[in-house]
Design a protein around this motif. Structure first.
Motif, mmCIF file in Angstrom:
data_model
loop_
_atom_site.group_PDB
_atom_site.id
_atom_site.type_symbol
_atom_site.label_atom_id
_atom_site.label_comp_id
_atom_site.label_asym_id
_atom_site.label_seq_id
_atom_site.Cartn_x
_atom_site.Cartn_y
_atom_site.Cartn_z
ATOM 1 N N LEU A 1 -5.771 -2.008 -8.016
ATOM 2 C CA LEU A 1 -4.934 -0.853 -7.699
ATOM 3 C C LEU A 1 -5.625 0.459 -8.082
ATOM 4 O O LEU A 1 -5.541 1.445 -7.346
ATOM 5 C CB LEU A 1 -3.604 -0.968 -8.434
ATOM 6 C CG LEU A 1 -2.692 -2.121 -7.997
ATOM 7 C CD1 LEU A 1 -1.554 -2.309 -8.989
ATOM 8 C CD2 LEU A 1 -2.142 -1.882 -6.595
ATOM 9 N N GLN A 2 -6.307 0.451 -9.198
ATOM 10 C CA GLN A 2 -7.033 1.654 -9.622
ATOM 11 C C GLN A 2 -8.149 1.989 -8.644
ATOM 12 O O GLN A 2 -8.372 3.161 -8.294
ATOM 13 C CB GLN A 2 -7.589 1.454 -11.034
ATOM 14 C CG GLN A 2 -6.511 1.444 -12.112
ATOM 15 C CD GLN A 2 -6.971 0.827 -13.417
ATOM 16 O OE1 GLN A 2 -8.114 0.366 -13.539
ATOM 17 N NE2 GLN A 2 -6.083 0.783 -14.409
ATOM 18 N N GLU B 1 -8.258 1.129 -5.412
ATOM 19 C CA GLU B 1 -7.639 1.581 -4.167
ATOM 20 C C GLU B 1 -7.117 3.013 -4.304
ATOM 21 O O GLU B 1 -7.242 3.821 -3.378
ATOM 22 C CB GLU B 1 -6.485 0.649 -3.790
ATOM 23 C CG GLU B 1 -6.914 -0.727 -3.332
ATOM 24 C CD GLU B 1 -7.523 -0.701 -1.939
ATOM 25 O OE1 GLU B 1 -6.783 -0.556 -0.956
ATOM 26 O OE2 GLU B 1 -8.768 -0.829 -1.848
ATOM 27 N N THR B 2 -6.549 3.333 -5.454
ATOM 28 C CA THR B 2 -6.029 4.677 -5.677
ATOM 29 C C THR B 2 -7.151 5.713 -5.626
ATOM 30 O O THR B 2 -6.999 6.785 -5.032
ATOM 31 C CB THR B 2 -5.310 4.759 -7.038
ATOM 32 O OG1 THR B 2 -4.240 3.797 -7.066
ATOM 33 C CG2 THR B 2 -4.726 6.145 -7.275
ATOM 34 N N LYS B 3 -8.271 5.396 -6.220
ATOM 35 C CA LYS B 3 -9.419 6.300 -6.207
ATOM 36 C C LYS B 3 -9.955 6.478 -4.783
ATOM 37 O O LYS B 3 -10.198 7.608 -4.329
ATOM 38 C CB LYS B 3 -10.524 5.761 -7.122
ATOM 39 C CG LYS B 3 -11.753 6.645 -7.225
ATOM 40 C CD LYS B 3 -12.736 6.075 -8.237
ATOM 41 C CE LYS B 3 -13.929 7.008 -8.444
ATOM 42 N NZ LYS B 3 -14.752 7.158 -7.228
ATOM 43 N N ASN C 1 0.808 -1.225 0.000
ATOM 44 C CA ASN C 1 0.000 0.000 0.000
ATOM 45 C C ASN C 1 0.840 1.274 0.000
ATOM 46 O O ASN C 1 0.636 2.164 -0.834
ATOM 47 C CB ASN C 1 -0.910 0.035 1.238
ATOM 48 C CG ASN C 1 -1.754 -1.186 1.410
ATOM 49 O OD1 ASN C 1 -1.224 -2.275 1.638
ATOM 50 N ND2 ASN C 1 -3.061 -1.040 1.332
ATOM 51 N N ILE D 1 0.850 3.173 -3.535
ATOM 52 C CA ILE D 1 -0.284 4.094 -3.655
ATOM 53 C C ILE D 1 -0.224 5.257 -2.669
ATOM 54 O O ILE D 1 -0.226 6.422 -3.052
ATOM 55 C CB ILE D 1 -1.616 3.337 -3.471
ATOM 56 C CG1 ILE D 1 -1.804 2.303 -4.585
ATOM 57 C CG2 ILE D 1 -2.788 4.316 -3.461
ATOM 58 C CD1 ILE D 1 -3.022 1.431 -4.425
ATOM 59 N N GLN E 1 4.405 7.795 -9.819
ATOM 60 C CA GLN E 1 3.037 7.323 -9.649
ATOM 61 C C GLN E 1 3.006 5.935 -10.278
ATOM 62 O O GLN E 1 3.555 5.733 -11.369
ATOM 63 C CB GLN E 1 2.019 8.242 -10.335
ATOM 64 C CG GLN E 1 1.972 9.666 -9.795
ATOM 65 C CD GLN E 1 1.425 9.761 -8.380
ATOM 66 O OE1 GLN E 1 0.787 8.814 -7.888
ATOM 67 N NE2 GLN E 1 1.665 10.874 -7.703
ATOM 68 N N TRP E 2 2.410 4.971 -9.599
ATOM 69 C CA TRP E 2 2.540 3.586 -10.034
ATOM 70 C C TRP E 2 2.064 3.357 -11.467
ATOM 71 O O TRP E 2 2.651 2.559 -12.212
ATOM 72 C CB TRP E 2 1.811 2.633 -9.083
ATOM 73 C CG TRP E 2 0.307 2.668 -9.139
ATOM 74 C CD1 TRP E 2 -0.539 3.387 -8.348
ATOM 75 C CD2 TRP E 2 -0.533 1.931 -10.054
ATOM 76 N NE1 TRP E 2 -1.848 3.159 -8.705
ATOM 77 C CE2 TRP E 2 -1.877 2.263 -9.742
ATOM 78 C CE3 TRP E 2 -0.287 1.037 -11.084
ATOM 79 C CZ2 TRP E 2 -2.971 1.738 -10.434
ATOM 80 C CZ3 TRP E 2 -1.372 0.498 -11.784
ATOM 81 C CH2 TRP E 2 -2.694 0.849 -11.454
ATOM 82 N N GLU E 3 1.003 4.065 -11.875
ATOM 83 C CA GLU E 3 0.468 3.854 -13.220
ATOM 84 C C GLU E 3 1.479 4.204 -14.311
ATOM 85 O O GLU E 3 1.430 3.652 -15.413
ATOM 86 C CB GLU E 3 -0.790 4.702 -13.440
ATOM 87 C CG GLU E 3 -1.903 4.456 -12.439
ATOM 88 C CD GLU E 3 -1.907 5.506 -11.337
ATOM 89 O OE1 GLU E 3 -0.794 5.858 -10.871
ATOM 90 O OE2 GLU E 3 -2.980 5.960 -10.941
ATOM 91 N N LEU F 1 0.539 9.463 -3.135
ATOM 92 C CA LEU F 1 -0.647 10.308 -3.001
ATOM 93 C C LEU F 1 -0.451 11.444 -2.001
ATOM 94 O O LEU F 1 -1.076 12.499 -2.126
ATOM 95 C CB LEU F 1 -1.855 9.463 -2.556
ATOM 96 C CG LEU F 1 -2.538 8.600 -3.609
ATOM 97 C CD1 LEU F 1 -3.618 7.747 -2.962
ATOM 98 C CD2 LEU F 1 -3.133 9.452 -4.722
ATOM 99 N N GLY G 1 -7.297 8.232 -2.598
ATOM 100 C CA GLY G 1 -7.046 9.571 -3.126
ATOM 101 C C GLY G 1 -8.116 10.550 -2.673
ATOM 102 O O GLY G 1 -7.827 11.713 -2.353
#
Length: 333
Positions: free
Chosen positions: A313-314, A316-318, A93, A97, A109-111, A101, A321
């Protein structure tokens, strides 16, 4: 040759080259870079799978511990490594992420820098209190916190506010605490530590009042009575603690989150290599010995395809964030 035909010709050459490279992969030992010191949850998870992955790929698996910078030192190292599948990041985590953040100028940034390969496991977290704190449930904790806030005008009765131990600013346990504070409408004084062990030690000693921590770090202290668990911020109760309710059962369904870890490769790693690594890792996670070893430290084996892991992951990021913005969480790392 027209520009369009030239592009098509180059593309047709690239695909066979990638397939050929993947068939030869791996050609040397594979390094799993762990962002923390040896002995922690992420490190142990990697070592549980070390032999099985190495045997399946026919190459030794080397564990390299690179702590520092809330885990981003290791992440940045792998992001800059050759994208050939031989240097991989065992991320969780914080360095994947939460750290990026909360930092003003994160290293990545992981993406943008990683290709998700597979998740490895999810670990159980707990809401803990020091044994001498006069609360036995989340409801009582919230009422106690509010009473202390109201009692600030009576310093003789309530000399101090509650204190909360966090392993680090950019950790899932800190974010869970922020969620509870937001949803319950309470406050406390945060005390930040560098790692789970010192946070647990001060909680046991009574220097701080409450904290979210991983089951693996708290288990022995719960058995000895040095700590008390009030709730599990997860979807279900923990089999080893059947009497401890979930946060949803305690009245706070939104206070939920798991500690995850997984394998990441540099972004430009060929897709066939990513797929082969993912298949091998997922197979290793079906081994009963690995499942039992992970369960013994409070983790659940959870492999995934690259697509499934990226979707997780997307999500969790949302989720986190939005909390960063609402609670204005900032890291000094």
């Amino acid at each position: 040759m027209s520009p369009l035909r030239l592009i098509l010709a180059v593309a047709l050459c690239v695909v066979p080259a990638q397939v050929s490279f993947a068939q030869a992969f791996p050609t040397k030992p594979i390094t799993l870079v762990v962002p923390y010191a040896a002995g922690g949850n992420v490190d142990v998870t990697a070592r549980v799978l070390q032999a099985a992955i190495g045997d399946a790929l026919g190459q030794p698996i080397v564990i390299e511990n690179r702590p520092g910078g809330a885990g981003l030192v290791a992440g940045d190292y792998v992001a800059r490594a050759a994208p050939d599948g031989h240097t991989l990041f065992v991320g969780s985590n914080g360095p994947v992420i939460l750290g990026p953040l909360t930092m003003a100028k994160p290293a990545y940034q992981w993406e943008e820098v990683f290709a998700p390969v597979s998740s490895l496991a999810v670990a159980t977290n707990l809401l803990l209190v020091r044994p001498s704190l006069p609360v036995a449930s989340v409801k009582e904790l919230v009422n106690y916190a509010k009473a202390r806030e109201d009692g600030r005008k009576r310093p003789d009765a309530y000399p101090d506010t509650l204190t909360l131990a966090t392993s680090s600013t950019a950790s899932i346990t800190h974010f869970l605490a922020e969620l509870l504070k937001l949803k319950a409408g309470i406050s406390w004084t945060e005390v930040h530590y560098r790692g789970n062990t010192p946070a647990i030690s001060d909680l046991i000693a009574g220097h701080v009042d409450i904290g979210f921590q991983q089951l693996v770090d708290a288990a022995q202290h719960l058995q000895s009575g040095k700590l008390r668990a009030l709730a599990v911020p997860g979807a279900a109760r923990v089999p080893v603690l059947p009497g401890v309710p979930t946060m949803a059962e305690a009245g706070y369904p939104d206070v939920e989150g798991v500690t995850f870890n997984g394998i990441f490769a540099p972004k430009a790693t060929p897709r066939p290599v990513i797929e082969r690594l993912s298949t091998v890792i997922r197979t290793a996670l079906t081994n009963k010995t690995a499942i039992d070893q992970l369960a013994a430290m409070g983790s659940q084996a959870r492999g995934s395809t690259p697509e499934e892991f990226a979707q997780f992951l997307q999500s969790e990021t949302k989720k986190w964030g939005e909390l960063v913005k609402t609670a204005n969480i900032r890291s000094s790392e």
